[in-house]
Design a protein around this motif. Structure first.
Motif, PDB file in Angstrom:
ATOM      1  N   PHE A 139     -11.350  10.137  -5.273  1.00  0.00           N
ATOM      2  CA  PHE A 139     -10.994   9.430  -4.047  1.00  0.00           C
ATOM      3  C   PHE A 139     -11.607  10.114  -2.828  1.00  0.00           C
ATOM      4  CE2 PHE A 139      -8.130   8.458  -0.492  1.00  0.00           C
ATOM      5  CZ  PHE A 139      -8.003   7.082  -0.603  1.00  0.00           C
ATOM      6  N   LEU A 140     -11.460  11.430  -2.740  1.00  0.00           N
ATOM      7  CA  LEU A 140     -12.007  12.152  -1.596  1.00  0.00           C
ATOM      8  C   LEU A 140     -13.533  12.178  -1.626  1.00  0.00           C
ATOM      9  CD1 LEU A 140      -9.469  15.105  -1.394  1.00  0.00           C
ATOM     10  CD2 LEU A 140      -9.844  13.360   0.354  1.00  0.00           C
ATOM     11  N   SER A 141     -14.118  12.294  -2.817  1.00  0.00           N
ATOM     12  CA  SER A 141     -15.580  12.286  -2.917  1.00  0.00           C
ATOM     13  C   SER A 141     -16.157  11.000  -2.352  1.00  0.00           C
ATOM     14  CB  SER A 141     -16.014  12.442  -4.384  1.00  0.00           C
ATOM     15  OG  SER A 141     -15.702  13.717  -4.886  1.00  0.00           O
ATOM     16  N   VAL A 142     -15.516   9.884  -2.665  1.00  0.00           N
ATOM     17  CA  VAL A 142     -15.977   8.588  -2.163  1.00  0.00           C
ATOM     18  C   VAL A 142     -15.869   8.533  -0.643  1.00  0.00           C
ATOM     19  CG1 VAL A 142     -15.409   6.135  -2.104  1.00  0.00           C
ATOM     20  CG2 VAL A 142     -15.525   7.331  -4.296  1.00  0.00           C
ATOM     21  N   TRP A 143     -14.749   8.986  -0.103  1.00  0.00           N
ATOM     22  CA  TRP A 143     -14.547   8.936   1.345  1.00  0.00           C
ATOM     23  C   TRP A 143     -15.462   9.896   2.096  1.00  0.00           C
ATOM     24  CZ3 TRP A 143     -11.710   6.024   4.771  1.00  0.00           C
ATOM     25  CH2 TRP A 143     -10.843   5.076   4.214  1.00  0.00           C
ATOM     26  N   GLU A 144     -15.934  10.944   1.447  1.00  0.00           N
ATOM     27  CA  GLU A 144     -16.784  11.912   2.127  1.00  0.00           C
ATOM     28  C   GLU A 144     -18.235  11.456   2.233  1.00  0.00           C
ATOM     29  OE1 GLU A 144     -15.843  14.633   3.729  1.00  0.00           O
ATOM     30  OE2 GLU A 144     -13.753  14.218   3.216  1.00  0.00           O
ATOM     31  N   ILE A 145     -18.600  10.344   1.594  1.00  0.00           N
ATOM     32  CA  ILE A 145     -19.956   9.801   1.686  1.00  0.00           C
ATOM     33  C   ILE A 145     -20.007   8.865   2.892  1.00  0.00           C
ATOM     34  CG2 ILE A 145     -21.729   8.444   0.523  1.00  0.00           C
ATOM     35  CD1 ILE A 145     -20.360   9.251  -2.141  1.00  0.00           C
ATOM     36  N   GLN A 146     -20.903   9.122   3.832  1.00  0.00           N
ATOM     37  CA  GLN A 146     -20.894   8.440   5.127  1.00  0.00           C
ATOM     38  C   GLN A 146     -20.908   6.909   5.038  1.00  0.00           C
ATOM     39  OE1 GLN A 146     -20.938   9.900   8.517  1.00  0.00           O
ATOM     40  NE2 GLN A 146     -20.349   7.784   8.899  1.00  0.00           N
ATOM     41  N   PRO A 147     -21.885   6.276   4.375  1.00  0.00           N
ATOM     42  CA  PRO A 147     -21.900   4.801   4.391  1.00  0.00           C
ATOM     43  C   PRO A 147     -20.660   4.200   3.742  1.00  0.00           C
ATOM     44  CG  PRO A 147     -24.020   5.681   3.669  1.00  0.00           C
ATOM     45  CD  PRO A 147     -23.049   6.824   3.660  1.00  0.00           C
ATOM     46  N   THR A 148     -20.215   4.805   2.637  1.00  0.00           N
ATOM     47  CA  THR A 148     -19.026   4.293   1.965  1.00  0.00           C
ATOM     48  C   THR A 148     -17.794   4.491   2.833  1.00  0.00           C
ATOM     49  OG1 THR A 148     -20.047   4.923  -0.131  1.00  0.00           O
ATOM     50  CG2 THR A 148     -17.718   4.340  -0.186  1.00  0.00           C
ATOM     51  N   ARG A 149     -17.702   5.650   3.494  1.00  0.00           N
ATOM     52  CA  ARG A 149     -16.560   5.912   4.367  1.00  0.00           C
ATOM     53  C   ARG A 149     -16.481   4.890   5.494  1.00  0.00           C
ATOM     54  NH1 ARG A 149     -17.657  10.687   5.565  1.00  0.00           N
ATOM     55  NH2 ARG A 149     -18.453  10.583   7.682  1.00  0.00           N
ATOM     56  N   ASP A 150     -17.620   4.557   6.094  1.00  0.00           N
ATOM     57  CA  ASP A 150     -17.621   3.582   7.181  1.00  0.00           C
ATOM     58  C   ASP A 150     -17.089   2.231   6.704  1.00  0.00           C
ATOM     59  OD1 ASP A 150     -18.674   5.509   8.825  1.00  0.00           O
ATOM     60  OD2 ASP A 150     -20.737   4.778   8.697  1.00  0.00           O
ATOM     61  N   ALA A 151     -17.527   1.813   5.507  1.00  0.00           N
ATOM     62  CA  ALA A 151     -17.065   0.530   4.970  1.00  0.00           C
ATOM     63  C   ALA A 151     -15.580   0.578   4.640  1.00  0.00           C
ATOM     64  CB  ALA A 151     -17.875   0.172   3.722  1.00  0.00           C
ATOM     65  N   LEU A 152     -15.127   1.680   4.048  1.00  0.00           N
ATOM     66  CA  LEU A 152     -13.712   1.807   3.704  1.00  0.00           C
ATOM     67  C   LEU A 152     -12.837   1.874   4.953  1.00  0.00           C
ATOM     68  CD1 LEU A 152     -13.956   4.351   0.743  1.00  0.00           C
ATOM     69  CD2 LEU A 152     -13.336   1.935   0.596  1.00  0.00           C
ATOM     70  N   MET A 153     -13.318   2.556   5.993  1.00  0.00           N
ATOM     71  CA  MET A 153     -12.559   2.620   7.240  1.00  0.00           C
ATOM     72  C   MET A 153     -12.382   1.228   7.835  1.00  0.00           C
ATOM     73  SD  MET A 153     -14.108   6.094   8.990  1.00  0.00           S
ATOM     74  CE  MET A 153     -13.346   5.796  10.578  1.00  0.00           C
ATOM     75  N   ALA A 154     -13.429   0.407   7.743  1.00  0.00           N
ATOM     76  CA  ALA A 154     -13.326  -0.961   8.259  1.00  0.00           C
ATOM     77  C   ALA A 154     -12.278  -1.749   7.485  1.00  0.00           C
ATOM     78  CB  ALA A 154     -14.688  -1.653   8.171  1.00  0.00           C
ATOM     79  N   ILE A 155     -12.224  -1.547   6.161  1.00  0.00           N
ATOM     80  CA  ILE A 155     -11.240  -2.253   5.341  1.00  0.00           C
ATOM     81  C   ILE A 155      -9.828  -1.796   5.686  1.00  0.00           C
ATOM     82  CG2 ILE A 155     -10.380  -2.544   2.988  1.00  0.00           C
ATOM     83  CD1 ILE A 155     -13.256  -2.400   2.036  1.00  0.00           C
ATOM     84  N   VAL A 156      -9.640  -0.478   5.819  1.00  0.00           N
ATOM     85  CA  VAL A 156      -8.309   0.041   6.135  1.00  0.00           C
ATOM     86  C   VAL A 156      -7.859  -0.439   7.511  1.00  0.00           C
ATOM     87  CG1 VAL A 156      -6.991   2.143   6.580  1.00  0.00           C
ATOM     88  CG2 VAL A 156      -8.516   2.034   4.611  1.00  0.00           C
ATOM     89  N   ARG A 157      -8.770  -0.410   8.499  1.00  0.00           N
ATOM     90  CA  ARG A 157      -8.415  -0.911   9.833  1.00  0.00           C
ATOM     91  C   ARG A 157      -8.013  -2.383   9.773  1.00  0.00           C
ATOM     92  NH1 ARG A 157     -13.257   1.995  11.745  1.00  0.00           N
ATOM     93  NH2 ARG A 157     -12.612   3.899  12.835  1.00  0.00           N
ATOM     94  N   ALA A 158      -8.821  -3.171   9.055  1.00  0.00           N
ATOM     95  CA  ALA A 158      -8.509  -4.597   8.929  1.00  0.00           C
ATOM     96  C   ALA A 158      -7.203  -4.798   8.172  1.00  0.00           C
ATOM     97  CB  ALA A 158      -9.648  -5.325   8.215  1.00  0.00           C
ATOM     98  N   GLY A 159      -6.937  -3.897   7.219  1.00  0.00           N
ATOM     99  CA  GLY A 159      -5.733  -4.018   6.413  1.00  0.00           C
ATOM    100  C   GLY A 159      -4.447  -3.869   7.197  1.00  0.00           C
ATOM    101  N   VAL A 160      -4.505  -3.168   8.319  1.00  0.00           N
ATOM    102  CA  VAL A 160      -3.297  -2.977   9.128  1.00  0.00           C
ATOM    103  C   VAL A 160      -3.271  -3.897  10.345  1.00  0.00           C
ATOM    104  CG1 VAL A 160      -2.998  -0.593   8.387  1.00  0.00           C
ATOM    105  CG2 VAL A 160      -4.349  -1.064  10.433  1.00  0.00           C
ATOM    106  N   THR A 161      -4.295  -4.755  10.494  1.00  0.00           N
ATOM    107  CA  THR A 161      -4.336  -5.626  11.674  1.00  0.00           C
ATOM    108  C   THR A 161      -4.473  -7.109  11.342  1.00  0.00           C
ATOM    109  OG1 THR A 161      -6.741  -5.295  11.878  1.00  0.00           O
ATOM    110  CG2 THR A 161      -5.306  -3.827  13.162  1.00  0.00           C
ATOM    111  N   THR A 162      -4.983  -7.460  10.153  1.00  0.00           N
ATOM    112  CA  THR A 162      -5.176  -8.873   9.819  1.00  0.00           C
ATOM    113  C   THR A 162      -4.645  -9.173   8.427  1.00  0.00           C
ATOM    114  OG1 THR A 162      -7.359  -8.635   8.771  1.00  0.00           O
ATOM    115  CG2 THR A 162      -7.309  -8.865  11.177  1.00  0.00           C
TER     116      THR A 162
END
Length: 238
Positions: A139-162
């Protein structure tokens, strides 16, 4: 140079996983800045930023663009292969040809470096007694990769707002990715325990990567693995 960035190959020693299938994958790391992990593990992380897959080209890019748009607009459940194919103006069979099932297409659309099925092989490779540590490190390895982290952050942000974002987050991380783990757990409450794993890891990711909670943001991946693993392992083994 004309040769492009150098690539380093990690060749894990083949071994038989707890799922009964041999695990022998080659992970390619792009030697450019965008692929550099945010923090480094002391030893080799379980995944690394991969290079482009076979079949790259205009069609593949069109499918990925359509998939990202469809998942954002319709959620994971509503973004069917036919919907994505129509938006990309390709035959649905081409999506299966390039990416396989929808869960693998979604993983590719967020640059997730493993298919959900392969992720479970990685988690279970050392048996259930070590699955907690492997899961947290993956889980942490995936989040530490820049392009993947950016995409996951967008999903998490959207997950708490829409609503669509919440549905996508719930479907992929809950019903698709972690549900692959539940069948390997004992006990009638296995699905509930997997949900608790998801809540723990996604909550940590939200505070560390999205909110930037100082103590979590400053901690190294190895520190977090050591602290989180016992709780995750308790969920997995009951």
């Amino acid at each position: 140079s004309l040769a492009g960035p150098r690539r380093r190959l990690l060749r894990p020693r083949p071994r038989r996983t707890a799922l009964g299938a041999p695990s022998s994958c080659v992970l390619a790391i792009d030697a450019d800045a965008s692929a550099t992990p945010r923090h480094q593990f002391k030893d080799t992380p379980l995944v690394a930023r991969t290079g482009r897959r076979a079949g790259d080209g205009d069609t593949r890019r069109k499918i990925l663009d359509a998939a990202r748009s469809s998942f954002a607009n319709h959620g994971y459940q509503g973004a069917t292969i036919r919907v994505i194919a129509a938006e990309a103006q390709v035959d649905p069979a081409l999506i299966h040809h390039y990416f396989g099932p929808k869960e693998d297409l979604f993983a590719a659309s967020i640059e997730f470096p493993l298919s959900p099925a392969n992720a479970v092989e990685t988690i279970m490779a050392d048996g259930i007694e070590n699955a907690g540590r492997n899961l947290v490190r993956l889980f942490l390895s995936v989040w530490e990769i820049q392009p993947t982290r950016d995409a996951l952050m967008a999903i998490v942000r959207a997950g708490v707002t829409t609503d669509q974002g919440a549905e996508t987050l719930r479907q992929f991380f809950g019903e698709v990715l972690l549900s692959h783990v539940a069948p390997h757990l004992e006990g009638e409450d296995a699905e509930l325990r997997v949900a608790l794993v998801a809540s723990h890891l996604i909550g940590m990711a939200l505070l560390r990567y999205v909110v930037g909670f100082e103590q979590l943001a400053k901690a190294s991946p190895d520190e977090l693995v050591d602290l989180i693993t016992p709780r995750i392992q308790d969920y997995l083994t009951g």
